[in-house]
Write a protein that holds these residues in place. Structure first.
Motif, mmCIF file in Angstrom:
data_model
loop_
_atom_site.group_PDB
_atom_site.id
_atom_site.type_symbol
_atom_site.label_atom_id
_atom_site.label_comp_id
_atom_site.label_asym_id
_atom_site.label_seq_id
_atom_site.Cartn_x
_atom_site.Cartn_y
_atom_site.Cartn_z
ATOM 1 N N ASP A 141 44.759 53.079 24.437
ATOM 2 C CA ASP A 141 43.953 51.776 23.973
ATOM 3 C C ASP A 141 42.752 51.689 25.102
ATOM 4 O OD1 ASP A 141 45.641 51.101 21.710
ATOM 5 O OD2 ASP A 141 47.047 50.840 23.189
ATOM 6 N N HIS A 142 42.110 50.567 25.008
ATOM 7 C CA HIS A 142 40.833 50.375 25.808
ATOM 8 C C HIS A 142 40.847 48.906 26.498
ATOM 9 C CE1 HIS A 142 39.595 54.500 24.943
ATOM 10 N NE2 HIS A 142 39.780 54.192 23.561
ATOM 11 N N PHE A 143 41.858 48.132 26.102
ATOM 12 C CA PHE A 143 41.553 46.765 26.654
ATOM 13 C C PHE A 143 42.042 46.748 28.015
ATOM 14 C CE2 PHE A 143 45.441 47.365 24.074
ATOM 15 C CZ PHE A 143 46.467 47.131 25.042
ATOM 16 N N PRO A 144 41.446 45.497 28.687
ATOM 17 C CA PRO A 144 41.979 45.205 30.055
ATOM 18 C C PRO A 144 43.336 45.176 30.052
ATOM 19 C CG PRO A 144 40.855 43.472 29.214
ATOM 20 C CD PRO A 144 40.721 44.406 28.146
ATOM 21 N N VAL A 145 43.971 45.334 31.339
ATOM 22 C CA VAL A 145 45.410 45.307 31.498
ATOM 23 C C VAL A 145 45.698 44.732 33.047
ATOM 24 C CG1 VAL A 145 47.672 46.234 31.708
ATOM 25 C CG2 VAL A 145 46.031 47.366 30.003
ATOM 26 N N ALA A 146 46.121 43.456 33.185
ATOM 27 C CA ALA A 146 46.399 42.850 34.227
ATOM 28 C C ALA A 146 47.915 42.840 34.820
ATOM 29 C CB ALA A 146 45.962 41.486 34.323
ATOM 30 N N PHE A 147 48.322 43.136 35.900
ATOM 31 C CA PHE A 147 49.826 42.918 36.555
ATOM 32 C C PHE A 147 49.884 41.839 37.460
ATOM 33 C CE2 PHE A 147 49.232 47.422 34.736
ATOM 34 C CZ PHE A 147 50.578 47.365 34.037
ATOM 35 N N ASP A 148 51.109 41.687 37.875
ATOM 36 C CA ASP A 148 51.606 40.710 38.751
ATOM 37 C C ASP A 148 50.851 39.292 38.783
ATOM 38 O OD1 ASP A 148 52.793 42.756 39.983
ATOM 39 O OD2 ASP A 148 51.066 43.230 41.205
ATOM 40 N N TYR A 149 50.774 38.948 37.172
ATOM 41 C CA TYR A 149 50.137 37.340 37.024
ATOM 42 C C TYR A 149 51.533 36.529 37.466
ATOM 43 C CZ TYR A 149 47.627 33.592 34.895
ATOM 44 O OH TYR A 149 46.855 32.450 34.960
ATOM 45 N N PRO A 150 51.335 35.361 38.129
ATOM 46 C CA PRO A 150 52.195 34.510 38.538
ATOM 47 C C PRO A 150 52.757 33.664 37.316
ATOM 48 C CG PRO A 150 50.224 33.577 39.215
ATOM 49 C CD PRO A 150 49.780 35.126 38.533
ATOM 50 N N ALA A 151 53.554 34.065 36.347
ATOM 51 C CA ALA A 151 54.291 33.447 35.513
ATOM 52 C C ALA A 151 55.485 34.331 35.074
ATOM 53 C CB ALA A 151 53.423 33.298 34.266
ATOM 54 N N GLY A 152 56.464 33.650 34.861
ATOM 55 C CA GLY A 152 57.666 34.346 34.349
ATOM 56 C C GLY A 152 58.790 33.588 34.873
#
Length: 301
Positions: free
Chosen positions: A261-272
Motif C-alpha cells: 500500500d502507499h498511505f502514510p504510516v505513523a508510529f508511537d502516537y501517544p494514545a492507548g
C-alpha cells in the motif's frame, strides 16, 4: 451530514457508567477532576456493582448504559474502565434517542466496541481517551486533551518520531479505530466500521507478539488496509514474547502487512494503554501528515 454532539460547558451533567469489567478501588480522583472542570457528575449503578469479573450482569450493564444514553439532561457518558464486556451487551442497546440527540461517549480499550458500532451505524463522533479509572495515573497533557475535545477546543497534535520506520506522506479521511483485539472481535458484524477512505488508529496491551501478527494478518486478509488513507499506530504495551523470540517488532509486523500500500504510516502516537493517552475524536475528518521525523494530525471539519 454528520451530527456532532454539543460541546460541553460549565454546569453540564455527565454520567459515569461501567459497561464492561468492575472497578477495583474507586474513581474519587476522576470525579473531583470532572467537577473542577465545572461539570456535575452522576454515577450509574454499575460503578459500584460486581458480578464475577463484570460490573453487574449483562442486563444490569446494558440498562445502566441505556439510562446514560437516553437521559436528555446528560451531555456526556464516560465508561469508568474497559476490561471486557461491551460486546456482550451491544445488541441489547437502543441508540434511537442517542441518534436524535447525540452526546459525547468517552473511553478506550473494550469501549472500542461502542466506538466502532456508533461509527458503523450512525457516523456520530465519539472520544477515544482517558477513562475515570485511569485519570489518577494519566498525564496532565492527556487530561488536557480530553477536556479540550469535550469543550470544543483544539486537539490537533504533532510530535517528533525518531526510531520507528514510518512511511512519509499525507492522507485525509475520517478517523476510526481503537483497540486492535476489539476491532477483530467485531469483524464482519453490524459493529464493523467501513475502513475504506479512512485514517485508522490501532493500539493494544498485554498481547503476545505472535497474536498481534495474527490479528494484523486477519485485517489484511479481510481487505481492511486496501483502501485506507492513513494508519496511526499508538501504544503496544506490556507485550509478551516467547522463547525463542517471535523475531519482529510491532512496527516491523505492521510495515510487512501494508508493504503493497502507499498511505502514510505513523508510529508511537501517544494514545492507548499508556499514561500519556491523548484524546482522539473518532468519526471526525482529519489530515495525517508525515515527514522524515515529524508527524502531525489535524482535524479539518
Amino acid at each position: 451530514m454528520t451530527k456532532i454532539p454539543e460541546f460541553l460547558k460549565a454546569g453540564d451533567k455527565v454520567a459515569i457508567v461501567c459497561p464492561a469489567s468492575f472497578i477495583r478501588g474507586n474513581i474519587d480522583v476522576a470525579v473531583k477532576i470532572l467537577e473542577s472542570w465545572g461539570l456535575e457528575v452522576l454515577l450509574g449503578k454499575t460503578v459500584t456493582a460486581a458480578y464475577h469479573q463484570f460490573a453487574g450482569d449483562d442486563r444490569e450493564r446494558a440498562e445502566d448504559l441505556q439510562w446514560a444514553l437516553d437521559d436528555e439532561s446528560i451531555k456526556a457518558v464516560f465508561a469508568a474502565r474497559g476490561g471486557y464486556g461491551c460486546v456482550r451487551i451491544i445488541d441489547q442497546l437502543d441508540f434511537s434517542l442517542f441518534e436524535k440527540q447525540p452526546k459525547w461517549l468517552v473511553g478506550f480499550s473494550d469501549i472500542t466496541v461502542l466506538h466502532s458500532h456508533i461509527q458503523r451505524q450512525y457516523g456520530i463522533p465519539t472520544i477515544h481517551g482517558q477513562m475515570p479509572k485511569s485519570f489518577e495515573a494519566g498525564t496532565e497533557a492527556s487530561l488536557d486533551t480530553l477536556k479540550a475535545a469535550l469543550f470544543g477546543h483544539i486537539v490537533d497534535h504533532q510530535y517528533t518520531q525518531e526510531a520507528a520506520p514510518s512511511r512519509i506522506g499525507e492522507g485525509e479521511g475520517v478517523l476510526i479505530g481503537g483497540n486492535l483485539a476489539i476491532l477483530l472481535s467485531v469483524l464482519a458484524s453490524e459493529s464493523d466500521v467501513n475502513y475504506d477512505g479512512k485514517i485508522l488508529f490501532i493500539e493494544d496491551v498485554g498481547e503476545s507478539f505472535y497474536s498481534v501478527d495474527r490479528m494484523l494478518w486477519a485485517l489484511k486478509r479481510a481487505g481492511k488496509f486496501r483502501k485506507l488513507k492513513g494508519l496511526i499506530v499508538g501504544g503496544f504495551t506490556a507485550m509478551k514474547d516467547g522463547d525463542p523470540s517471535f523475531g519482529q517488532t510491532v512496527a516491523e509486523m505492521v510495515m510487512d502487512k501494508v508493504s503493497d500500500d502507499h498511505f502514510p504510516v505513523a508510529f508511537d502516537y501517544p494514545a492507548g494503554h499508556i499514561d500519556d493517552n491523548h484524546a482522539l475524536i473518532l468519526g471526525k475528518k482529519v489530515k495525517l501528515k508525515i515527514t522524515q521525523h515529524k508527524v502531525s494530525l489535524t482535524y479539518i471539519d
